[in-house]
Motif scaffolding. Structure first.
Motif, mmCIF file in Angstrom:
data_model
loop_
_atom_site.group_PDB
_atom_site.id
_atom_site.type_symbol
_atom_site.label_atom_id
_atom_site.label_comp_id
_atom_site.label_asym_id
_atom_site.label_seq_id
_atom_site.Cartn_x
_atom_site.Cartn_y
_atom_site.Cartn_z
ATOM 1 N N THR A 177 4.186 5.727 -5.450
ATOM 2 C CA THR A 177 4.400 5.781 -6.901
ATOM 3 C C THR A 177 3.273 6.510 -7.625
ATOM 4 N N THR A 178 2.063 6.498 -7.062
ATOM 5 C CA THR A 178 0.952 7.205 -7.703
ATOM 6 C C THR A 178 0.762 8.609 -7.146
ATOM 7 N N LYS A 179 1.505 8.915 -6.074
ATOM 8 C CA LYS A 179 1.351 10.206 -5.383
ATOM 9 C C LYS A 179 -0.090 10.415 -4.931
ATOM 10 N N ALA A 180 -0.701 9.323 -4.483
ATOM 11 C CA ALA A 180 -2.096 9.365 -4.026
ATOM 12 C C ALA A 180 -2.230 10.244 -2.795
ATOM 13 N N LYS A 181 -3.309 10.992 -2.767
ATOM 14 C CA LYS A 181 -3.589 11.876 -1.639
ATOM 15 C C LYS A 181 -4.607 11.208 -0.715
ATOM 16 N N GLU A 182 -4.571 11.562 0.559
ATOM 17 C CA GLU A 182 -5.516 11.046 1.538
ATOM 18 C C GLU A 182 -6.938 11.428 1.127
ATOM 19 N N ASN A 183 -7.867 10.479 1.151
ATOM 20 C CA ASN A 183 -9.288 10.690 0.813
ATOM 21 C C ASN A 183 -9.494 11.202 -0.615
ATOM 22 N N ALA A 243 3.811 4.420 -13.494
ATOM 23 C CA ALA A 243 3.697 4.160 -12.058
ATOM 24 C C ALA A 243 3.757 2.659 -11.776
ATOM 25 N N LEU A 244 3.054 1.870 -12.575
ATOM 26 C CA LEU A 244 3.063 0.415 -12.378
ATOM 27 C C LEU A 244 4.461 -0.172 -12.515
ATOM 28 N N GLU A 245 5.238 0.337 -13.456
ATOM 29 C CA GLU A 245 6.602 -0.164 -13.656
ATOM 30 C C GLU A 245 7.490 0.091 -12.446
ATOM 31 N N LYS A 246 7.146 1.079 -11.625
ATOM 32 C CA LYS A 246 7.922 1.395 -10.430
ATOM 33 C C LYS A 246 7.520 0.553 -9.223
ATOM 34 N N MET A 247 6.431 -0.198 -9.332
ATOM 35 C CA MET A 247 5.916 -0.973 -8.204
ATOM 36 C C MET A 247 6.578 -2.349 -8.143
ATOM 37 N N GLN A 248 7.847 -2.360 -7.762
ATOM 38 C CA GLN A 248 8.644 -3.580 -7.704
ATOM 39 C C GLN A 248 8.135 -4.541 -6.624
ATOM 40 N N TYR A 249 7.790 -4.009 -5.476
ATOM 41 C CA TYR A 249 7.340 -4.841 -4.354
ATOM 42 C C TYR A 249 5.975 -5.468 -4.667
ATOM 43 N N LEU A 250 5.087 -4.691 -5.273
ATOM 44 C CA LEU A 250 3.789 -5.226 -5.696
ATOM 45 C C LEU A 250 3.985 -6.337 -6.716
ATOM 46 N N SER A 298 -11.825 8.106 -8.803
ATOM 47 C CA SER A 298 -11.588 8.437 -10.219
ATOM 48 C C SER A 298 -10.236 9.119 -10.425
ATOM 49 N N GLU A 299 -9.824 9.953 -9.475
ATOM 50 C CA GLU A 299 -8.519 10.603 -9.574
ATOM 51 C C GLU A 299 -7.389 9.604 -9.325
ATOM 52 N N PHE A 300 -7.619 8.712 -8.374
ATOM 53 C CA PHE A 300 -6.611 7.684 -8.103
ATOM 54 C C PHE A 300 -6.384 6.815 -9.338
ATOM 55 N N VAL A 301 -7.457 6.421 -9.999
ATOM 56 C CA VAL A 301 -7.360 5.578 -11.199
ATOM 57 C C VAL A 301 -6.530 6.273 -12.269
ATOM 58 N N GLU A 302 -6.714 7.562 -12.423
ATOM 59 C CA GLU A 302 -5.947 8.310 -13.418
ATOM 60 C C GLU A 302 -4.452 8.313 -13.096
ATOM 61 N N SER A 303 -4.109 8.221 -11.821
ATOM 62 C CA SER A 303 -2.693 8.217 -11.431
ATOM 63 C C SER A 303 -2.046 6.839 -11.602
ATOM 64 N N MET A 304 -2.871 5.843 -11.890
ATOM 65 C CA MET A 304 -2.358 4.476 -12.055
ATOM 66 C C MET A 304 -1.912 4.300 -13.506
ATOM 67 N N ALA A 338 0.833 -1.207 0.000
ATOM 68 C CA ALA A 338 0.000 0.000 0.000
ATOM 69 C C ALA A 338 0.869 1.258 0.000
ATOM 70 N N GLN A 339 1.930 1.262 0.794
ATOM 71 C CA GLN A 339 2.845 2.416 0.825
ATOM 72 C C GLN A 339 3.481 2.637 -0.541
ATOM 73 N N GLU A 340 3.903 1.533 -1.175
ATOM 74 C CA GLU A 340 4.519 1.649 -2.499
ATOM 75 C C GLU A 340 3.530 2.219 -3.508
ATOM 76 N N VAL A 341 2.290 1.756 -3.470
ATOM 77 C CA VAL A 341 1.262 2.260 -4.391
ATOM 78 C C VAL A 341 1.016 3.743 -4.147
ATOM 79 N N ARG A 342 0.876 4.125 -2.872
ATOM 80 C CA ARG A 342 0.658 5.548 -2.554
ATOM 81 C C ARG A 342 1.829 6.403 -3.039
#
Length: 132
Positions: free
Chosen positions: A19-25, A39-46, A29-35, A13-17
């Motif tokens: 790499t996507t620069k997800a904001k709290e709450n 960003a996925l290529e940077k998620m090595q642990y995932l 739809s905005e989170f999906v756009e950041s995926m 979860a930390q890695e996803v937050r």
């Protein structure tokens, strides 16, 4: 597997937050756009978590192939045309002779190098995508 391993779940979860620069709450739809693909290529642990899960729980646990012509396995065993050969990715994913003494353990580190970068295994060792 993430539910069984909450520490790993939190690290994913930390890695996803991160790499996507997800904001709290943030609205979903905005989170999906950041995926993005970047960003996925940077998620090595995932990537390691998903791969390790597939090693232990492959989508196709047993597979069979029909030999279309006389052939030979790498060890010299001859297979005749028309013979069905089955292999078991589920069992192979748990074999000490393939994965080591900790084959039964959910251990993401087997997929990560010392820098935390994902590295793949031979598709003949990790058969979740049915290379054989």
């Amino acid at each position: 597997m993430l539910c069984k391993h909450p520490q790993i779940q939190e690290k994913v979860a930390q890695e996803v937050r991160k790499t996507t620069k997800a904001k709290e709450n943030e609205p979903f739809s905005e989170f999906v756009e950041s995926m993005t693909e970047e960003a996925l290529e940077k998620m090595q642990y995932l990537h390691a978590a998903l791969t390790e899960t597939l090693r232990l729980y492959p989508a196709v646990p047993v597979d069979a192939k029909l030999c279309l012509s006389d052939d030979m396995f790498p060890d010299g065993f001859k297979v005749r045309k028309g013979v069905m050969v089955a292999y078991q990715p589920y069992a192979m994913g748990r074999m000490d002779s393939i994965w080591g003494d900790d084959a039964d353990n959910f251990r993401l580190e087997r997929w990560l190098d010392n820098n935390g970068v994902f590295h793949s295994e031979s598709p003949f060792k990790f058969t979740a995508f049915q290379v054989i």
